[in-house]
Motif scaffolding. Structure first.
Motif, PDB file in Angstrom:
ATOM      1  N   SER A  66      -2.105   6.239  -6.699  1.00 15.79           N
ATOM      2  CA  SER A  66      -0.800   5.884  -6.161  1.00 15.79           C
ATOM      3  C   SER A  66      -0.988   5.670  -4.659  1.00 15.79           C
ATOM      4  O   SER A  66      -1.331   6.603  -3.936  1.00 15.79           O
ATOM      5  N   ILE A  67      -0.769   4.453  -4.208  1.00 14.11           N
ATOM      6  CA  ILE A  67      -1.046   4.140  -2.805  1.00 14.11           C
ATOM      7  C   ILE A  67      -0.103   4.883  -1.869  1.00 14.11           C
ATOM      8  O   ILE A  67      -0.520   5.457  -0.872  1.00 14.11           O
ATOM      9  N   LEU A  68       1.162   4.893  -2.178  1.00  3.32           N
ATOM     10  CA  LEU A  68       2.143   5.537  -1.298  1.00  3.32           C
ATOM     11  C   LEU A  68       2.593   6.904  -1.800  1.00  3.32           C
ATOM     12  O   LEU A  68       3.308   7.608  -1.094  1.00  3.32           O
ATOM     13  N   GLY A  69       2.177   7.303  -2.994  1.00  4.97           N
ATOM     14  CA  GLY A  69       2.663   8.540  -3.604  1.00  4.97           C
ATOM     15  C   GLY A  69       2.132   9.810  -2.977  1.00  4.97           C
ATOM     16  O   GLY A  69       2.826  10.811  -2.902  1.00  4.97           O
ATOM     17  N   ASP A  70       0.913   9.823  -2.513  1.00  2.60           N
ATOM     18  CA  ASP A  70       0.293  10.991  -1.902  1.00  2.60           C
ATOM     19  C   ASP A  70       0.368  10.827  -0.386  1.00  2.60           C
ATOM     20  O   ASP A  70      -0.349  10.011   0.193  1.00  2.60           O
ATOM     21  N   GLU A  71       1.244  11.603   0.247  1.00  2.00           N
ATOM     22  CA  GLU A  71       1.471  11.433   1.692  1.00  2.00           C
ATOM     23  C   GLU A  71       0.206  11.595   2.520  1.00  2.00           C
ATOM     24  O   GLU A  71       0.027  10.913   3.526  1.00  2.00           O
ATOM     25  N   LYS A  72      -0.699  12.488   2.111  1.00  2.00           N
ATOM     26  CA  LYS A  72      -1.919  12.718   2.872  1.00  2.00           C
ATOM     27  C   LYS A  72      -2.879  11.537   2.793  1.00  2.00           C
ATOM     28  O   LYS A  72      -3.683  11.331   3.691  1.00  2.00           O
ATOM     29  N   LYS A  73      -2.800  10.777   1.714  1.00  2.00           N
ATOM     30  CA  LYS A  73      -3.751   9.684   1.512  1.00  2.00           C
ATOM     31  C   LYS A  73      -3.103   8.309   1.605  1.00  2.00           C
ATOM     32  O   LYS A  73      -3.795   7.301   1.533  1.00  2.00           O
ATOM     33  N   ALA A  74      -1.811   8.273   1.798  1.00  2.57           N
ATOM     34  CA  ALA A  74      -1.100   6.989   1.810  1.00  2.57           C
ATOM     35  C   ALA A  74      -1.567   6.077   2.931  1.00  2.57           C
ATOM     36  O   ALA A  74      -1.686   4.863   2.724  1.00  2.57           O
ATOM     37  N   GLY A  75      -1.879   6.607   4.072  1.00  4.89           N
ATOM     38  CA  GLY A  75      -2.263   5.788   5.217  1.00  4.89           C
ATOM     39  C   GLY A  75      -3.522   4.985   4.981  1.00  4.89           C
ATOM     40  O   GLY A  75      -3.543   3.765   5.122  1.00  4.89           O
ATOM     41  N   TYR A  76      -4.602   5.666   4.607  1.00  7.66           N
ATOM     42  CA  TYR A  76      -5.847   4.927   4.424  1.00  7.66           C
ATOM     43  C   TYR A  76      -5.820   4.091   3.152  1.00  7.66           C
ATOM     44  O   TYR A  76      -6.439   3.035   3.089  1.00  7.66           O
ATOM     45  N   ARG A  77      -5.090   4.541   2.136  1.00  2.13           N
ATOM     46  CA  ARG A  77      -4.956   3.721   0.932  1.00  2.13           C
ATOM     47  C   ARG A  77      -4.167   2.452   1.235  1.00  2.13           C
ATOM     48  O   ARG A  77      -4.459   1.381   0.703  1.00  2.13           O
ATOM     49  N   LEU A  78      -3.209   2.551   2.114  1.00  6.31           N
ATOM     50  CA  LEU A  78      -2.462   1.377   2.526  1.00  6.31           C
ATOM     51  C   LEU A  78      -3.362   0.420   3.303  1.00  6.31           C
ATOM     52  O   LEU A  78      -3.287  -0.795   3.134  1.00  6.31           O
ATOM     53  N   GLU A  79      -4.248   0.961   4.125  1.00  7.78           N
ATOM     54  CA  GLU A  79      -5.205   0.123   4.852  1.00  7.78           C
ATOM     55  C   GLU A  79      -6.159  -0.580   3.888  1.00  7.78           C
ATOM     56  O   GLU A  79      -6.507  -1.749   4.096  1.00  7.78           O
ATOM     57  N   LEU A  80      -6.597   0.129   2.842  1.00  3.44           N
ATOM     58  CA  LEU A  80      -7.434  -0.514   1.824  1.00  3.44           C
ATOM     59  C   LEU A  80      -6.673  -1.649   1.149  1.00  3.44           C
ATOM     60  O   LEU A  80      -7.219  -2.730   0.911  1.00  3.44           O
ATOM     61  N   ASN A  81      -5.411  -1.400   0.850  1.00  5.72           N
ATOM     62  CA  ASN A  81      -4.549  -2.416   0.250  1.00  5.72           C
ATOM     63  C   ASN A  81      -4.449  -3.636   1.160  1.00  5.72           C
ATOM     64  O   ASN A  81      -4.673  -4.774   0.731  1.00  5.72           O
ATOM     65  N   ASN A  82      -4.126  -3.416   2.409  1.00  2.76           N
ATOM     66  CA  ASN A  82      -3.934  -4.520   3.359  1.00  2.76           C
ATOM     67  C   ASN A  82      -5.237  -5.266   3.642  1.00  2.76           C
ATOM     68  O   ASN A  82      -5.246  -6.498   3.710  1.00  2.76           O
ATOM     69  N   SER A  83      -6.331  -4.519   3.797  1.00  4.08           N
ATOM     70  CA  SER A  83      -7.627  -5.163   4.057  1.00  4.08           C
ATOM     71  C   SER A  83      -8.043  -6.041   2.884  1.00  4.08           C
ATOM     72  O   SER A  83      -8.518  -7.168   3.078  1.00  4.08           O
ATOM     73  N   THR A  84      -7.867  -5.541   1.680  1.00  2.00           N
ATOM     74  CA  THR A  84      -8.214  -6.328   0.498  1.00  2.00           C
ATOM     75  C   THR A  84      -7.367  -7.597   0.437  1.00  2.00           C
ATOM     76  O   THR A  84      -7.891  -8.691   0.198  1.00  2.00           O
ATOM     77  N   GLY A  85      -6.093  -7.456   0.681  1.00  2.00           N
ATOM     78  CA  GLY A  85      -5.203  -8.622   0.655  1.00  2.00           C
ATOM     79  C   GLY A  85      -5.581  -9.661   1.693  1.00  2.00           C
ATOM     80  O   GLY A  85      -5.588 -10.861   1.410  1.00  2.00           O
ATOM     81  N   GLN A  86      -5.910  -9.207   2.897  1.00  2.00           N
ATOM     82  CA  GLN A  86      -6.300 -10.144   3.960  1.00  2.00           C
ATOM     83  C   GLN A  86      -7.600 -10.853   3.624  1.00  2.00           C
ATOM     84  O   GLN A  86      -7.722 -12.066   3.824  1.00  2.00           O
ATOM     85  N   ILE A  87      -8.573 -10.112   3.120  1.00  2.00           N
ATOM     86  CA  ILE A  87      -9.853 -10.725   2.763  1.00  2.00           C
ATOM     87  C   ILE A  87      -9.657 -11.767   1.676  1.00  2.00           C
ATOM     88  O   ILE A  87     -10.181 -12.882   1.764  1.00  2.00           O
ATOM     89  N   LEU A  88      -8.904 -11.420   0.634  1.00  2.00           N
ATOM     90  CA  LEU A  88      -8.684 -12.372  -0.451  1.00  2.00           C
ATOM     91  C   LEU A  88      -7.906 -13.589   0.033  1.00  2.00           C
ATOM     92  O   LEU A  88      -8.217 -14.717  -0.333  1.00  2.00           O
ATOM     93  N   HIS A  89      -6.907 -13.356   0.875  1.00  2.00           N
ATOM     94  CA  HIS A  89      -6.113 -14.473   1.398  1.00  2.00           C
ATOM     95  C   HIS A  89      -6.991 -15.438   2.193  1.00  2.00           C
ATOM     96  O   HIS A  89      -6.976 -16.647   1.964  1.00  2.00           O
ATOM     97  N   HIS A  90      -7.765 -14.910   3.143  1.00  2.00           N
ATOM     98  CA  HIS A  90      -8.589 -15.765   3.990  1.00  2.00           C
ATOM     99  C   HIS A  90      -9.726 -16.419   3.205  1.00  2.00           C
ATOM    100  O   HIS A  90     -10.073 -17.581   3.463  1.00  2.00           O
ATOM    101  N   SER A  91     -10.284 -15.698   2.266  1.00  2.00           N
ATOM    102  CA  SER A  91     -11.352 -16.270   1.447  1.00  2.00           C
ATOM    103  C   SER A  91     -10.830 -17.420   0.595  1.00  2.00           C
ATOM    104  O   SER A  91     -11.472 -18.476   0.498  1.00  2.00           O
ATOM    105  N   MET A  92      -9.695 -17.227  -0.017  1.00  2.00           N
ATOM    106  CA  MET A  92      -9.109 -18.291  -0.837  1.00  2.00           C
ATOM    107  C   MET A  92      -8.751 -19.493   0.033  1.00  2.00           C
ATOM    108  O   MET A  92      -8.937 -20.647  -0.369  1.00  2.00           O
TER     109      MET A  92
END
Length: 108
Positions: A66-92
Motif C-alpha cells: 500500500s503506497i499511502l497506507g503505511d505512514e512510515k513508508k508512504a514517502g519513499y514508496r510515493l517517490e518510487l511511484n513518481n520515479s517509475t512514472g517519470q521514467i516510463l513517461h519519458h521513455s515512451m
C-alpha cells in the motif's frame, strides 16, 4: 495507477526495504545505463524491453504494498511511484509512444 497518486508529499526511507522495493529501485537506477546502451547500439527495442520489465516490477510493487497506507513508508514508496512514472513517461516519449492522459501527470 502511478499517475493517480503522484501528487502527495514524500519523505525518507523508514525501515527495511522489501525484495520487491529493492528490485524496483535497482531497475530505476539502471535505466540511464540501459538507455545509453540502446542509443549506442541503435537498438530501441532495448529501451522497450527495459520499460516493459520496469512496468512489470512496478505492478508487483503496487500489488504487494500500500503506497499511502503505511505512514512510515508512504514517502519513499510515493517517490518510487513518481520515479517509475517519470521514467516510463519519458521513455515512451523518446520512442514516440503516446501515453494515456492519466499518466501525463508526470510531465515536468
Amino acid at each position: 495507477k502511478a499517475g493517480s497518486i503522484s501528487k502527495k508529499d514524500s519523505s525518507e526511507v523508514d525501515g527495511e526495504l522489501s525484495d520487491v522495493e529493492r528490485s524496483l529501485i535497482l531497475d530505476i537506477l539502471a535505466m540511464p545505463l540501459n538507455l545509453q546502451k540502446a542509443l549506442i547500439a541503435y537498438e530501441p527495442q532495448v529501451l522497450c524491453d527495459n520499460c516493459y520489465k520496469l512496468a512489470q516490477k512496478y505492478n508487483r510493487f503496487y500489488n504487494k504494498h500500500s503506497i499511502l497506507g503505511d505512514e512510515k513508508k508512504a514517502g519513499y514508496r510515493l517517490e518510487l511511484n513518481n520515479s517509475t512514472g517519470q521514467i516510463l513517461h519519458h521513455s515512451m516519449n523518446m520512442l514516440g509512444i503516446d501515453l494515456p492522459n492519466k499518466m501525463k501527470v508526470f510531465v515536468d
